[in-house]
Write a protein that holds these residues in place. Sequence first.
Motif, short mmCIF file in Angstrom:
data_model
loop_
_atom_site.label_atom_id
_atom_site.label_comp_id
_atom_site.label_asym_id
_atom_site.label_seq_id
_atom_site.Cartn_x
_atom_site.Cartn_y
_atom_site.Cartn_z
N SER A 47 -3.83 -6.07 -5.27
CA SER A 47 -2.44 -6.17 -4.79
C SER A 47 -1.61 -4.99 -5.29
N THR A 48 -1.94 -4.48 -6.46
CA THR A 48 -1.25 -3.29 -6.98
C THR A 48 -1.55 -2.08 -6.10
N ILE A 49 -2.78 -1.97 -5.69
CA ILE A 49 -3.17 -0.86 -4.81
C ILE A 49 -2.45 -0.99 -3.46
N ARG A 53 0.23 1.68 -2.05
CA ARG A 53 -0.05 2.35 -0.78
C ARG A 53 1.18 2.32 0.14
N GLN A 54 1.95 1.26 0.08
CA GLN A 54 3.12 1.12 0.94
C GLN A 54 4.29 2.01 0.50
N LEU A 55 4.22 2.54 -0.71
CA LEU A 55 5.29 3.40 -1.22
C LEU A 55 5.27 4.80 -0.60
N TYR A 56 4.11 5.22 -0.10
CA TYR A 56 3.95 6.58 0.39
C TYR A 56 3.70 6.59 1.89
N PRO A 57 4.22 7.60 2.60
CA PRO A 57 3.94 7.68 4.04
C PRO A 57 2.49 8.11 4.31
#
Length: 116
Positions: A47-49, A53-57
């Motif tokens: 879940s951390t990954i 992943r959603q933080l970066y385009p």
Amino acid sequence: MVFFKLLITGYLENITSDQKLVEHCSMRMDVLYFLGYDLDEELPWHSTISRTRQLYPESLFATLFNKVFALCVDSGMVSSHTQAVDSAPIKVNTSMESRRIWKNLDGSTRNTSLAI
């Protein structure tokens, strides 16, 4: 840094699920070494990954991959020859009793059954 190494591992191993990626990496000593983890250290939760992943385009990941690939080419790790690898699961019957008749180019047939 570990996040990007995990993503590179997932790309190279063709793993699309973050949960399967963590499971796969925790079982491979070579990947743990690449990530900088000891055998007894736990990897980040899947879940951390996913959240990271959603933080970066997506464009950042493409740029990163192209940069890493260019560095590999420059250092000689990748040759300029074209190489392709393809794999597909194939259901087979490995029974000793299985038989197959093959047609040759000239129209004749041959039997591949094994005589025991």
